[in-house]
Each structure stands twice: as C-alpha cells, then as structure tokens.
Design a protein around this motif. Structure first.
Motif, PDB file in Angstrom:
ATOM      1  N   MET A 112      11.339  52.927-155.488  1.00 28.08           N
ATOM      2  CA  MET A 112       9.936  53.051-155.211  1.00 28.08           C
ATOM      3  C   MET A 112       9.716  54.341-154.439  1.00 28.08           C
ATOM      4  N   HIS A 113       8.699  55.072-154.814  1.00 35.58           N
ATOM      5  CA  HIS A 113       8.366  56.328-154.149  1.00 35.58           C
ATOM      6  C   HIS A 113       7.053  56.155-153.384  1.00 35.58           C
ATOM      7  N   TYR A 114       7.075  56.669-152.168  1.00 32.62           N
ATOM      8  CA  TYR A 114       5.871  56.626-151.339  1.00 32.62           C
ATOM      9  C   TYR A 114       5.873  57.871-150.462  1.00 32.62           C
ATOM     10  N   ARG A 115       4.860  58.678-150.635  1.00 34.73           N
ATOM     11  CA  ARG A 115       4.674  59.894-149.844  1.00 34.73           C
ATOM     12  C   ARG A 115       5.934  60.754-149.788  1.00 34.73           C
ATOM     13  N   GLY A 116       6.500  60.978-150.961  1.00 43.21           N
ATOM     14  CA  GLY A 116       7.619  61.890-151.080  1.00 43.21           C
ATOM     15  C   GLY A 116       8.983  61.313-150.749  1.00 43.21           C
ATOM     16  N   LYS A 117       9.042  60.035-150.424  1.00 45.02           N
ATOM     17  CA  LYS A 117      10.339  59.429-150.107  1.00 45.02           C
ATOM     18  C   LYS A 117      10.619  58.276-151.066  1.00 45.02           C
TER      19      LYS A 117
ATOM     20  N   LEU B   8       3.963  44.342-154.896  1.00 42.87           N
ATOM     21  CA  LEU B   8       4.969  45.409-154.855  1.00 42.87           C
ATOM     22  C   LEU B   8       6.089  45.139-155.852  1.00 42.87           C
ATOM     23  N   GLY B   9       6.490  43.873-155.948  1.00 39.96           N
ATOM     24  CA  GLY B   9       7.532  43.503-156.906  1.00 39.96           C
ATOM     25  C   GLY B   9       7.112  43.804-158.336  1.00 39.96           C
TER      26      GLY B   9
ATOM     27  N   TYR C  69      11.365  45.632-158.414  1.00 47.03           N
ATOM     28  CA  TYR C  69      12.370  45.168-157.462  1.00 47.03           C
ATOM     29  C   TYR C  69      12.296  43.644-157.349  1.00 47.03           C
ATOM     30  N   PRO C  70      13.435  43.002-157.131  1.00 49.26           N
ATOM     31  CA  PRO C  70      13.392  41.561-156.913  1.00 49.26           C
ATOM     32  C   PRO C  70      12.708  41.245-155.581  1.00 49.26           C
TER      33      PRO C  70
ATOM     34  N   GLN D 105       4.484  54.619-155.998  1.00 48.71           N
ATOM     35  CA  GLN D 105       4.897  54.946-157.371  1.00 48.71           C
ATOM     36  C   GLN D 105       6.215  54.230-157.655  1.00 48.71           C
ATOM     37  N   PRO D 106       6.346  53.618-158.845  1.00 52.61           N
ATOM     38  CA  PRO D 106       7.601  52.903-159.164  1.00 52.61           C
ATOM     39  C   PRO D 106       8.825  53.794-159.119  1.00 52.61           C
TER      40      PRO D 106
END
Length: 174
Positions: free
Chosen positions: A1-6, A28-29, A34-35, A173-174
C-alpha cells in the motif's frame, strides 16, 4: 500500500470501541488486497471467553510474522508485538460520545469483527462495554500514547473524525 510516497505492508488500527477501526480495516483490505485480521474475531470464544494465554500469544505471533497485514484491535496484552512489527499505526482518537453512540447503534447487528456464535445482548456485559468505551480517553488512551512515545520511529496517523479516516482511505494507493 502506498500513502504519501511511502510503502506500508503492516498496518495496525487502534482506538476506542465504536471509533471506526473495523469499518476502516475492511475498506483498506478491499482497496489493498491485504489480509484483514480482526483481533476480536480471532480471540473471543463461546461465552465471551479468552483463549489460553499461550495459544493467544502464538496466534498473534503468526499474524505479525506475515509479510502483509491489516490488524484491527487493541488487545493490550499482545499490542507490543504488533507495534514492533507494524510500519503504520492508525490511531482513532474519536470523541467518546460518538463511540458510545456507535456501540449502542451497532449492537445486535451482524459484524465482520465478531464470530457468528457470539450473541450480543443488552445485559450487564454490554453496559460494562459502554462504560469501558466512555472511560477509554481517561483510562486507556494514556497507555496508548506512552507506547507511541516508545515507538517514535513508527509512522502513526491520528484520526479525530471519521471523515479524516475516509480521506485517508481515498488517498491510499494499492
């Protein structure tokens, strides 16, 4: 999972009952693939009893040793191992009035975070849960904040409203 560049692979959700942890974990899953592990679903046995301590610890060790996960739930007795493994912590610091209302409103409805064999009743245990929820900011929140101090190297996002949690999900972002 991507969030703010990480990139994040191990996400834990903490906060009061009724704060929106399970709702957020479920979304979110779906978005990340993600499990999702709901600790209440994994923990509670018939009659609202806990599994033997070593069984519960071993189960949690198995959860955190996976490469990717979203873990929903406080369960203070195993929280330290999740903190050590997590790379993103979502803390739901929602108004206790909203949390109590949400616990009351969801009561008796099918929930993804509880086993089907548990029956919720408006009994003494339910009213104890409402009291626990009301007391969370004074009795449980300080303990969480002290753990946050210990793990300052971790990314911790705090949501004070559900709209903030929704905005986070939209940005992921996934």
């Amino acid at each position: 999972m991507h969030y703010r560049g990480k990139n994040y692979k191990r996400i834990m959700l903490l906060g009061n009952s009724g704060s929106g942890k399970s709702w957020t974990a479920e979304r979110l899953g779906k978005k990340t693939g993600y499990p999702v592990i709901y600790l209440d679903l994994e923990c509670w046995q018939p009659g609202w009893t806990y599994p033997p301590e070593e069984v519960w610890y071993e189960k949690n060790r198995e959860f955190v040793n996976k490469e990717e996960w979203i873990i929903d739930g406080n369960h203070h007795e195993t929280m330290e191992m999740r903190f050590q493994a997590a790379d993103l912590i979502l803390f739901f610091d929602i108004s206790r009035l909203q949390c109590v209302y949400s616990v009351w409103k969801r009561h008796g409805h099918k929930r993804v975070d509880l086993p089907d064999y548990l029956e919720e009743k408006r009994d003494k245990k339910f009213y104890q849960l409402l009291k626990w929820t009301w007391d969370f900011p004074k009795k449980r929140r300080p303990g969480l904040l002290s753990i946050f101090e210990k793990y300052q190297d971790k990314t911790i996002l705090t949501f004070r409203t559900r709209k903030e949690a929704e905005a986070f999900i939209e940005e992921v972002q996934p």
